[in-house]
Design a protein around this motif. Structure first.
Motif, PDB file in Angstrom:
ATOM      1  N   SER A  85      24.325  27.503  53.036  1.00  0.00           N
ATOM      2  CA  SER A  85      25.351  27.489  52.557  1.00  0.00           C
ATOM      3  C   SER A  85      25.049  28.946  51.781  1.00  0.00           C
ATOM      4  O   SER A  85      25.537  29.253  50.604  1.00  0.00           O
ATOM      5  N   GLU A  86      24.031  29.469  51.895  1.00  0.00           N
ATOM      6  CA  GLU A  86      23.936  30.745  51.346  1.00  0.00           C
ATOM      7  C   GLU A  86      24.368  31.892  51.614  1.00  0.00           C
ATOM      8  O   GLU A  86      24.686  32.636  50.917  1.00  0.00           O
ATOM      9  N   ILE A 128      15.636  29.066  66.501  1.00  0.00           N
ATOM     10  CA  ILE A 128      15.929  30.068  65.672  1.00  0.00           C
ATOM     11  C   ILE A 128      17.332  30.587  65.301  1.00  0.00           C
ATOM     12  O   ILE A 128      18.104  30.118  66.599  1.00  0.00           O
ATOM     13  N   VAL A 166      19.061  34.551  58.972  1.00  0.00           N
ATOM     14  CA  VAL A 166      18.157  33.709  60.063  1.00  0.00           C
ATOM     15  C   VAL A 166      17.785  32.451  59.834  1.00  0.00           C
ATOM     16  O   VAL A 166      17.261  32.705  58.599  1.00  0.00           O
ATOM     17  N   ARG A 210      12.634  23.870  60.009  1.00  0.00           N
ATOM     18  CA  ARG A 210      11.941  23.707  59.370  1.00  0.00           C
ATOM     19  C   ARG A 210      13.616  23.197  58.040  1.00  0.00           C
ATOM     20  O   ARG A 210      13.561  22.890  57.031  1.00  0.00           O
ATOM     21  N   LYS A 234      15.130  26.139  57.151  1.00  0.00           N
ATOM     22  CA  LYS A 234      15.408  26.583  55.635  1.00  0.00           C
ATOM     23  C   LYS A 234      15.716  28.187  56.626  1.00  0.00           C
ATOM     24  O   LYS A 234      15.479  28.265  57.424  1.00  0.00           O
ATOM     25  N   MET A 235      16.367  29.244  55.545  1.00  0.00           N
ATOM     26  CA  MET A 235      16.105  30.296  55.621  1.00  0.00           C
ATOM     27  C   MET A 235      15.007  30.955  55.598  1.00  0.00           C
ATOM     28  O   MET A 235      13.939  31.128  55.066  1.00  0.00           O
ATOM     29  N   LEU A 236      14.661  31.681  57.421  1.00  0.00           N
ATOM     30  CA  LEU A 236      13.783  32.469  56.719  1.00  0.00           C
ATOM     31  C   LEU A 236      13.550  33.968  57.048  1.00  0.00           C
ATOM     32  O   LEU A 236      12.820  34.654  56.548  1.00  0.00           O
ATOM     33  N   ARG A 237      15.268  34.676  57.153  1.00  0.00           N
ATOM     34  CA  ARG A 237      15.613  36.187  56.415  1.00  0.00           C
ATOM     35  C   ARG A 237      16.732  36.453  55.826  1.00  0.00           C
ATOM     36  O   ARG A 237      17.596  35.483  57.164  1.00  0.00           O
ATOM     37  N   ASN A 238      17.048  37.209  55.337  1.00  0.00           N
ATOM     38  CA  ASN A 238      18.157  37.475  55.095  1.00  0.00           C
ATOM     39  C   ASN A 238      18.207  39.311  55.157  1.00  0.00           C
ATOM     40  O   ASN A 238      17.522  39.743  54.532  1.00  0.00           O
TER      41      ASN A 238
END
Lengths: 448, 915
Positions: free
Chosen positions: A173-174, A192, A204, A209, A211-215
Motif C-alpha cells: 500500500s505504498e 517481481i 518494483v 520477500r 517488500k518493495m525493492l525499488r521506487n
C-alpha cells in the motif's frame, strides 16, 4: 506460424476492436461495438476475444462481450452484477477474472459461465488484474493505491482463509494514488511485480520477500508499463507522451536527466501514452496513445517500425497474441465462417450474474481447453474419471521421483540379469566339462 | 659498551696462546707479544643510540610522561598496580593526542588491553573501562568489527566466570560497553551470555548490598535483550539507503545477511529460546526479592527502583521475543490463546508458564503503602506500566481470572484518563512519556474486551488523543493507534469515536503548522489511509468529506477550563483561507515538498470536493511560493478526481479559469529584473497553460466544451489582463476550436476588438533593442505570443479582416482626434502606438502562413498605409523631427515589405486575368 502475431486494440469510445498483423501490418476484421475501459480487453485462450464494457449511462447495465474471430458482431453478451473494469483470463482460457467498481473481484469459469467466486478485494474500484506466469496468483491494483496478491488456492480454500490473518498473500500500500498498471515477471512465486500509479511513481515489488525493492519517480504520471522479456528494463508510458525506459538491473546514475534509474526515453510528438505491450520475442514494443495511433517501436534502435491508425479517439487497450489458426488470412475468413456455423456451437455460455451455491463442487464433466478450434466443442467433453486417471498417469511419468524409481528398478533388473548370465555360464561350463569327460571316458572305455 | 668489549678481546687473545707452554718467572713482566693488537679505542665522541631522551623520541608519539605506546603496553602487565593504572592512563593520553596510532595498532592494543579485563584491582579495571569507552571503541567503530569482537569476548567470558564477584560484575559492564558499540556480538554469543546472566542473578546474596553493580549488569541485560528480534521492531526503511546504491534488484544483499533477525531466526533460535526460558523464572524471582522492600520502606530509593525497572523491562523483552517467535508460526493474534491450548508444542507453550508470571500479576498494581511524594508516585507508575505491558504482550486474558483482567483494564483506563495523576505540567510530560507504550496496545485491547470496557477505554483514549500536545510523541503514538482502529477490516463498530478522531485531523494539521514536518506527515498519512479505505457511502467516507465543512456544534464549542473559545479548524485552513479579501496561506505552503505532495494526494479521495476547498487551493496555486512541481501535481490530481466524478464540472472549469486569469507572471518584461531575483515563472505558466488546455479538452467532445467555455473565456478576455494571461486564454480557444472556426460571430466581433490591444501590449512589453544578440530572442518571444492568434486567423478570415480594420481606425482616430483643435503635440504614446502597429504588421508578415492569409486583405493593409501617409505628411500635427523620421522609416519599411508581395500578387492576378 509461430511468428505470426496479432495486435489487438480497443478504446473507450465506440470504435470497435482493431486487429492487425504485427509483422506485415495487414489489418484484419474490425470487431464492432466495443467501448472498453482500460485493461478491459482480453483474449481468452486464443479462442475468442472478451471485453468488459463501459456503461453509457447510469441506467444501462454493464456488460461483458465476446467476439469470435470470424464475425465482427458480438457473439455472446453477459451481464455481471456490477460494472467490471479490468478483465483478464488465464493463459489456457479456462477462467476469466474481472474487477468490479466497488472493489470486488469476480472469477468465472469460461466453459460453464459459472461464477466461481466473488470476494471483496479492495476498498475502492479495481483498476487492473493480472495472472502470474504459472497462473496460481492473481495480482490486482486498485484505485485506493494498493496492490494485492491473491493466491487462487487461498481464494477457494475457505478453511485456510479462515485461519489466515488476511485473505491476501500481500498487500502493498505504498502508492498514494490510484494504481494504473501492474506487470509481473517470470518465476512463479519469486517473480517481481512492477506497478505504476498516478502518484508519478513506479514501484518494483518482490513476491518472494513481500517488500518493495525499488521506487522510481518519473517526470509524469505513468499509465502503462511493459516488462522486457529479459527483465533488464521496463518501459513506462507517460502522460506526457514519452515512453521512459527504466532500469532494473543497471547501476543507477544519479546525474541522469530524467531521474534515478531512468535510462532514457522513446518519444515522438504524441499525446499521452495509454497502453503498452511487447511482442513475444521482445523486439517490438507496441504503444497506444490518446491520439488514436498505435505505434510499433523497435526496442533495439528505438525507432518507430510501424504505425497503425486505429481511430480518432484514444486507444486504451493493446493486446499482442499469437495468431489463431482460424484467422490465417483475411480471404479465408469468409470460407471459415460456415464451418463453425455447421457445428452450430456458440462460443461459450454467458457469464452468470450470481454464484449459486447449491450445486457447487459437483462437477460431472469439464471442458478441456480447446486447442484446435476447428474441432467442435462436444468432442472435448471428457468424463472426470478419465481425466483423473490421466492426471495420475501423468504424475507417474512426469515426476522426477518416478523416473528415479524407474532407474532403480532397471538397475535391479540388470544386476539380476547379470547374475543369471553368470549362473547360466557356470552351468554351461559344468555341462561342457561333464560332456567332455563323459565323451573322453566313453572313448577311453571304448578304447579299452 | 666499550668497557664490556675490551675484556672479551683480551680473553680471546689468551685463548689463542693457550697451546704454548709459557714459563713464567715471578717478578718479571711478560713482554708484550709482537703480534699483539692495540686494543685501545680512540674516538672523538661516543654515540649511544636508544638512550637519549631528547633525541630519540622526536618523531614518535609519546604520552605525557614521555613513554611510547609500546612501552606503555608492556607496562600494563606490570606487577605494580599503580604502574598498570598509570600505563592505561598514558595510553589514553597517547591515543587522544595521536588518533592515527589507534588506527595503526588497533588490534595490538586491544590484544594487550583485554588481559586487564579480569584485573584484580578495581581502579585498573575502572581505568580500562574509561579508556575503552572514551577512546578505543569510538575510534574503531567504523572498521570491521569481527576481530575486535572475538578478541574481547574470550576475555570477557573469562572474567564473567571469575572467582571474585567484583570482577564478574565488572565483566558485565565491559560486555555492556561492547554491545553498545558492536551490537552484533550479542547474537553470536547469545546463549553463553544469557547463561552467564542467569548464573549471576541466581547468586542473589549480593543483591541488596550492591545494587549499583547489579543495576549495571541489568542494564546490560536489557540492552542485550532489546537486540532480540521483536514483533514491534519492524524492519527499518532500509530501502532508501539501498535503493540508490544497488545496481541489481536480485543482487545478494550483504546488509541483510548480517541482520539480526536472520541470524537468530535461522541459526540459534532454539538454543536462545531455551536459555530465555530458564532466565525468565530467575528474573521473576529476582523481582520478587525486591517486593518486600517496597512494602517495608518509606520511599523507594533510586537504585532499587532502577533495578526493578530493568528487571521488568527484561521480562518484557523476553516475553516480546517469545511472542515474536511464536508469531512466526501462528500469525493470528486472536487465535493465539486457543491455538496455544491445541498445539502445545509451540514455543509459546514451552516457555512461558503461566505460573511463572502469575507471581508478577500478584504484585500488580504496585502501590505504595505510605503517602509519598510525587516522584515516588511516578516511579510506581512506571513500574506498573511495564507490568501492564508485559500482561498485554501475553494477553491471554481469557485464561486468567476476569478479576485480574479487570484490574489491568482499570489501571489502563485510569492512567489514560489521568485519574492517578494530579495534573502538573512537568509531571504531565513525564506521565505521557510512559504512557506511550500502552497506547500502542489499545487497538488490541479494543478488539478483545467486552463492550462496556470498550467504550470506557475508548473514551479515555479519545480524551488523551484530543488533549495531548500536537507535537508530542504521544500524538504520534495515538495516530498510529487510530490508524489501526480506523481501517474498516477490523469491523469495530465504533463509529462515534472514529468520527471524533477524523474531525480532529484538520485541527491537528493547522495546529502543527510547518514546524513539525514529521507529525504533519503522520497526520496526512493517516488522512490518506482513511480516504483510501473509506467505502463509498459509508459513514467513514461521509466524515472524510465532512473535513471540508465546519461542524456547527463544534465551532461554538467552548473549552470549559480555560474559557477560551476553541476554534475548530477545517481542512481548508490547512491550505489557505480568505478573510475579508485578504488571503491567509496555511501551513501547507511552507511544508516540505513530499508532505505537500502527500496532502495533495489526500484531495483525490474526497468523494465530493467542495467549491470552497477548490477556491483555497486555487489561491495556493497562483501563489508564487508554490513549487511548479506541486502545482502540476495539483492539476493532475484534480484531473483524476474529476474523471472519477469527485468534482463538479462547473467547479472544475472555474478552477482552471481562475488559474489562467489570476496567475501572475513575473517579471512582466521578458528580461528578469532585480526585483524577482533574476527568476521568472513564465516557464511555469507555460506548462500550466499546457496542462489546463489538455485537461479541459479531455472533459468531453471539443465542440461541446467550446460551447460551454466560449462565453467565460470571452468575459475573461474582455477584462484587460496581462499579456501572459491573455495568451493562455487564446491558447485555450485554439485548443478547443477546429479548422473552420466554430466560434460564434459575437465572439469574433469581441475578439477583433480585444486582440489589437493585445498585440500592442505584446509589442510594448517586449521592446525592440538594437543589440544583435537579443534581437533574435525578442523576435522569437513576440512570435510566441502572436502564434495562437495566427491560428485563429487561419481558421477565420473575417477575424483577420476585422482586426486590420480596427488597427486602421486606431491610426485614423489618432489623427482625426488631433487635427482640428490642438494642433500641437501628438502624444508620445500615440506616436509609439503607431510604431507598435507597424511592428505588429511586420511580425505578421514575418510568418510564412500569415503571408498567405494576408493576401486577400490587401485593401485593408493599403488603407492602413494610406492613413499613415496622411499622418506623416499632414502639417497640422506637430511632431518632433525624430518622431516624424521614425514613423516615416517605419512606414517605408512596412510598405516595402508589404508592397513587394501585394503588388506582385496584383500583377499576377492581372496577368492571369489577361490570359
Amino acid at each position: 506460424m509461430t511468428d505470426l502475431e496479432l495486435v489487438i486494440a480497443s478504446s473507450a469510445t465506440d470504435a470497435g476492436i482493431g486487429c492487425w498483423d504485427l509483422h506485415t501490418g495487414a489489418e484484419h476484421l474490425r470487431y464492432r461495438s466495443c467501448s472498453s475501459p482500460s485493461h478491459g480487453l482480453t483474449c481468452v485462450g486464443g479462442r475468442f476475444l472478451a471485453s468488459s464494457q463501459l456503461r453509457e449511462s447510469k441506467s444501462s447495465s454493464s456488460s461483458i462481450l465476446y467476439w469470435s474471430w470470424n464475425k465482427p458482431q458480438v457473439e455472446v453478451k453477459s451481464f455481471p452484477a456490477e460494472p467490471i473494469n479490468p478483465l483478464v483470463s488465464n493463459s489456457d482460457g479456462t477462467y476469466i477474472a474481472g474487477g468490479g467498481a466497488s472493489g470486488d473481484i469476480f472469477l468465472w469459469q469460461v466453459a460453464t459461465g459459472k461464477l466461481l467466486k466473488k470476494w471483496h478485494a479492495h476498498y475502492r474500484g479495481v483498476t487492473c488484474l493480472l495472472f502470474n506466469d504459472d497462473q496460481s496468483l492473481l495480482i490486482s491494483g486498485s484505485e485506493d493505491g494498493s496492490v494485492r496478491v491473491w493466491s487462487l488456492i487461498m481464494v477457494f480454500d475457505d478453511l485456510l482463509r479462515g485461519k489466515a490473518k488476511q485473505p491476501y498473500e500481500y498487500s502493498f500500500s505504498e502508492h498514494s494514488l490510484k494504481v494504473t498498471d501492474v506487470v509481473i515477471g517470470y518465476g512463479g512465486a519469486n517473480a517481481i511485480v512492477v506497478s505504476a500509479s498516478e502518484d508519478r511513481t513506479c514501484k518494483v515489488w518482490s513476491l518472494s520477500r513481500g517488500k518493495m525493492l525499488r521506487n522510481i519517480v518519473f517526470p509524469s504520471i505513468i499509465d502503462a508499463i511493459a516488462l522486457d522479456t529479459g527483465e533488464d528494463v521496463f518501459y513506462a508510458g507517460g502522460r506526457d507522451g514519452k515512453i521512459y525506459i527504466a532500469a532494473l538491473n543497471a547501476v543507477a546514475d544519479p546525474n541522469n536527466n530524467f531521474g534515478l534509474h531512468i535510462l532514457g526515453c522513446l518519444s515522438e510528438q504524441s499525446k499521452a501514452i495509454t497502453c503498452l505491450a511487447l511482442s513475444t520475442d521482445g523486439d517490438l514494443l507496441i504503444s497506444g496513445s490518446e491520439d488514436g495511433l498505435v505505434r510499433v517501436w523497435n526496442t533495439k534502435n528505438h525507432n518507430i517500425a510501424r504505425i497503425f491508425r486505429y481511430a480518432k479517439g484514444p486507444v486504451n487497450n493493446i493486446v499482442v497474441i499469437k495468431q489463431p489458426s482460424l484467422l490465417s488470412t483475411r480471404g479465408s475468413v469468409n470460407a471459415q465462417v460456415p464451418s463453425v456455423k455447421r457445428h452450430g456451437v456458440s462460443l461459450a455460455p454467458p457469464l452468470e450474474k450470481y454464484a449459486n451455491s447449491a450445486d457447487e463442487n459437483d462437477y460431472k464433466a469439464v471442458i478441456g481447453p480447446r486447442i484446435d478450434p476447428d474441432r467442435s466443442v462436444e468432442a472435448s467433453y471428457i468424463s472426470i474419471q478419465t481425466l483423473n486417471n490421466q492426471i495420475i498417469e501423468l504424475q507417474r511419468q512426469g515426476s522426477s521421483a518416478a523416473a528415479e524409481m524407474e532407474i532403480e528398478r532397471l538397475k535391479l533388473d540388470r544386476s539380476r540379469s547379470m547374475q543369471m548370465i553368470l549362473q547360466w555360464g557356470k552351468k554351461f561350463q559344468s555341462l561342457h566339462q561333464f560332456c567332455v569327460t563323459e565323451l573322453l571316458d566313453g572313448e577311453q572305455a571304448g578304447n579299452a | 659498551m666499550v668497557k664490556t668489549k675490551a675484556p672479551s678481546k683480551k680473553k680471546q687473545q689468551k685463548r689463542g696462546v693457550d697451546f704454548k707452554k709459557i714459563r713464567r718467572k715471578i717478578g718479571r713482566k711478560l713482554p708484550p707479544p709482537q703480534n699483539a693488537t692495540n686494543t685501545e679505542i680512540k674516538s672523538k665522541a661516543i654515540i649511544l643510540p636508544e638512550q637519549s631522551i631528547a633525541s630519540e623520541k622526536a618523531g614518535l608519539a609519546v604520552s605525557k610522561k614521555g613513554l611510547t605506546l609500546k612501552e606503555l603496553l608492556q607496562q600494563t602487565s606490570h606487577h605494580n598496580v599503580k604502574v598498570r593504572k598509570d600505563a592505561l592512563i598514558g595510553i589514553r593520553d597517547i591515543l587522544l593526542k595521536f588518533p592515527a596510532e589507534l588506527k595503526l595498532h588497533k588490534l595490538a592494543v586491544i590484544e594487550k588491553l583485554r588481559e586487564r579485563i579480569s584485573d584484580d584491582d578495581k581502579l585498573v579495571r575502572e581505568a580500562l573501562y574509561q579508556l575503552l569507552k572514551s577512546v578505543i571503541f569510538p575510534g574503531c567503530k567504523e572498521d570491521s568489527k569481527g576481530p575486535i569482537n572475538s578478541l574481547m569476548m574470550t576475555y570477557i567470558f573469562n572474567a564473567m566466570t571469575h572467582m571474585a564477584i567484583e570482577v564478574r560484575l565488572m565483566a558485565f559492564k565491559f560486555f555492556d560497553l561492547l554491545i553498545q558499540y558492536f551490537p552484533s556480538s550479542f547474537l553470536l554469543y547469545a546463549e553463553k551470555i544469557l547463561q552467564n546472566y542467569e548464573d549471576i542473578l541466581q547468586k542473589n546474596k549480593f543483591y541488596l548490598q550492591d545494587k549499583g553493580r547489579l543495576k549495571n549488569a541489568l542494564a546490560g541485560l536489557v540492552r542485550c535483550l532489546s537486540l532480540l528480534p521483536c514483533s514491534n521492531q519492524e524492519e527499518g526503511d532500509s530501502l532508501s539507503y539501498n535503493d540508490a546504491t544497488r545496481a541489481s534488484l536480485h543482487a545478494f544483499d550483504l546488509d541483510r545477511s548480517n541482520k539480526s533477525t536472520d541470524v537468530i531466526c535461522f541459526a540459534g533460535l532454539s538454543g536462545v529460546v531455551n536459555k530465555l526460558t530458564d532466565l525468565l523464572p530467575v528474573l521473576v524471582s529476582c523481582f520478587q526479592d525486591f517486593s518486600p522492600l517496597i512494602h517495608s520502606m518509606a520511599h523507594l530509593d533510586a537504585q532499587s527502583f532502577d533495578c526493578m525497572l530493568f528487571l521488568l523491562q527484561s521480562i518484557d523483552l523476553v516475553v516480546r521475543f517469545f511472542g515474536h517467535a511464536s508469531g512466526k508460526n501462528q500469525d493470528d493474534f486472536q487465535n493465539l490463546s486457543s491455538a496455544y491450548q491445541k498445539n502445545s508444542p509451540s514455543i509459546h507453550g514451552q516457555s512461558i508458564s503461566a505460573v511463572t508470571l502469575k507471581k508478577l500479576w500478584d504484585e500488580f498494581p504496585l502501590s505504595p503503602v505510605h503517602c509519598l511524594s510525587e516522584k515516588d508516585g511516578d516511579r510506581y507508575f512506571m513500574l506498573n506500566v511495564v507490568i501492564t505491558e508485559i500482561f498485554l504482550q501475553l494477553s491471554y486474558g481469557s485464561e486468567l481470572s476476569p478479576a485480574l483482567l479487570e484490574r489491568f483494564l482499570e489501571f489502563i483506563e485510569s492512567s489514560l484518563s489521568e485519574k492517578i495523576f494530579n495534573g502538573k505540567e512537568a509531571g504531565k510530560v513525564h506521565h505521557e512519556k510512559h504512557l506511550i507504550p500502552l497506547v500502542a496496545f489499545i487497538p488490541k485491547i479494543i478488539m478483545q474486551v467486552s463492550d462496556a470496557w470498550k467504550s470506557r477505554i475508548l473514551q479515555a483514549f479519545t480524551t488523551v488523543f484530543q488533549n495531548c500536545n500536537p507535537e508530542s510523541p504521544m500524538k504520534l503514538a495515538c495516530l498510529t493507534a487510530v490508524e489501526e482502529m480506523l481501517l474498516p477490516e477490523q469491523n469495530l463498530e465504533i463509529f462515534d469515536d472514529q468520527i471524533t478522531w477524523i474531525r480532529e485531523l484538520p485541527n491537528l494539521l493547522v495546529l502543527l503548522g510547518d514546524k513539525h514536518p514529521l507529525h504533519s506527515k503522520a497526520v496526512l498519512r493517516l488522512q490518506l489511509r482513511v480516504g483510501q479505505a473509506a467505502n463509498l457511502n459509508s459513514p467513514l467516507a461521509k466524515e472524510y468529506d465532512n473535513m471540508q465543512y465546519i461542524q456547527q456544534q463544534q465551532y461554538t464549542e467552548c473549552d470549559p477550563t480555560s474559557g477560551v473559545w476553541n476554534k475548530q479548524y477545517i481542512i481548508q485552513d490547512f491550505y489557505c483561507t480568505h478573510l475579508n479579501g485578504t488571503v491567509n496561506y496555511g501551513p501547507f505552503m511552507r511544508l516540505p515538498r513530499d508532505i505537500q505532495e502527500l496532502s495533495v494526494c489526500c484531495l483525490y479521495y474526497f468523494s465530493f470536493l467542495d467549491k470552497v476547498l477548490l477556491q483555497s487551493l486555487a489561491s495556493c496555486c497562483i501563489c508564487h511560493v508554490l513549487e511548479p512541481f506541486i502545482l502540476s501535481r495539483i492539476i493532475e490530481v484534480f484531473h483524476s478526481a474529476y474523471k472519477a466524478g469527485h468534482i463538479q464540472i462547473a467547479d472544475y472549469i472555474s478552477f482552471f479559469i481562475t488559474l489562467l486569469s489570476r496567475f501572475q507572471v513575473y517579471p512582466e518584461k521578458i528580461y528578469p529584473t532585480e526585483k524577482h531575483e533574476g527568476k521568472s515563472n513564465r516557464g511555469t505558466f507555460k506548462s500550466v497553460v499546457r496542462a489546463v488546455c489538455s485537461c479541459l479538452s479531455q472533459i468531453g467532445d471539443d465542440v461541446l466544451v467550446l460551447q460551454m467555455l466560449e462565453k467565460i473565456v470571452l468575459d475573461e478576455i474582455s477584462h484587460k489582463r496581462p499579456v501572459d494571461n491573455m495568451y493562455g486564454f487564446i491558447r485555450l480557444l485554439i485548443t478547443l476550436d477546429s479548422k473552420p472556426t466554430r466560434l460564434s460571430e459575437q465572439t469574433i466581433n469581441r475578439l477583433s476588438e480585444v486582440l489589437p490591444e493585445y498585440f500592442l501590449d505584446v509589442v510594448n512589453n517586449i521592446p525592440e533593442e538594437d543589440e544583435e544578440s537579443t534581437k533574435l530572442l525578442i523576435q522569437q518571444t513576440r512570435h510566441y505570443y502572436l502564434l495562437p492568434c495566427f491560428f485563429l486567423f487561419e481558421r477565420s478570415n473575417t477575424l483577420l479582416n476585422q482586426i486590420l480594420k480596427v488597427m486602421e481606425s486606431l491610426i485614423r482616430r489618432n489623427v482625426s482626434s488631433l487635427l482640428p483643435h490642438h494642433k500641437g503635440a501628438l502624444g508620445k504614446d500615440q506616436s509609439s502606438r503607431i510604431l507598435s502597429i507597424v511592428s505588429v504588421l511586420l511580425l505578421m508578415h514575418g510568418d510564412l502562413k500569415m503571408q498567405k492569409l494576408l493576401m486577400p486583405c490587401k485593401t485593408e493593409i493599403r488603407n492602413i498605409l494610406e492613413s499613415m501617409h496622411t499622418l506623416e505628411s499632414s502639417e497640422d500635427i506637430m511632431m518632433t523631427i525624430e518622431e516624424r523620421h521614425q514613423i516615416r522609416t517605419n512606414v517605408h519599411q512596412l510598405s516595402g515589405e508589404t508592397a513587394g508581395r501585394l503588388w506582385q500578387f496584383d500583377e499576377q492576378n492581372s496577368v492571369c486575368c489577361k490570359k
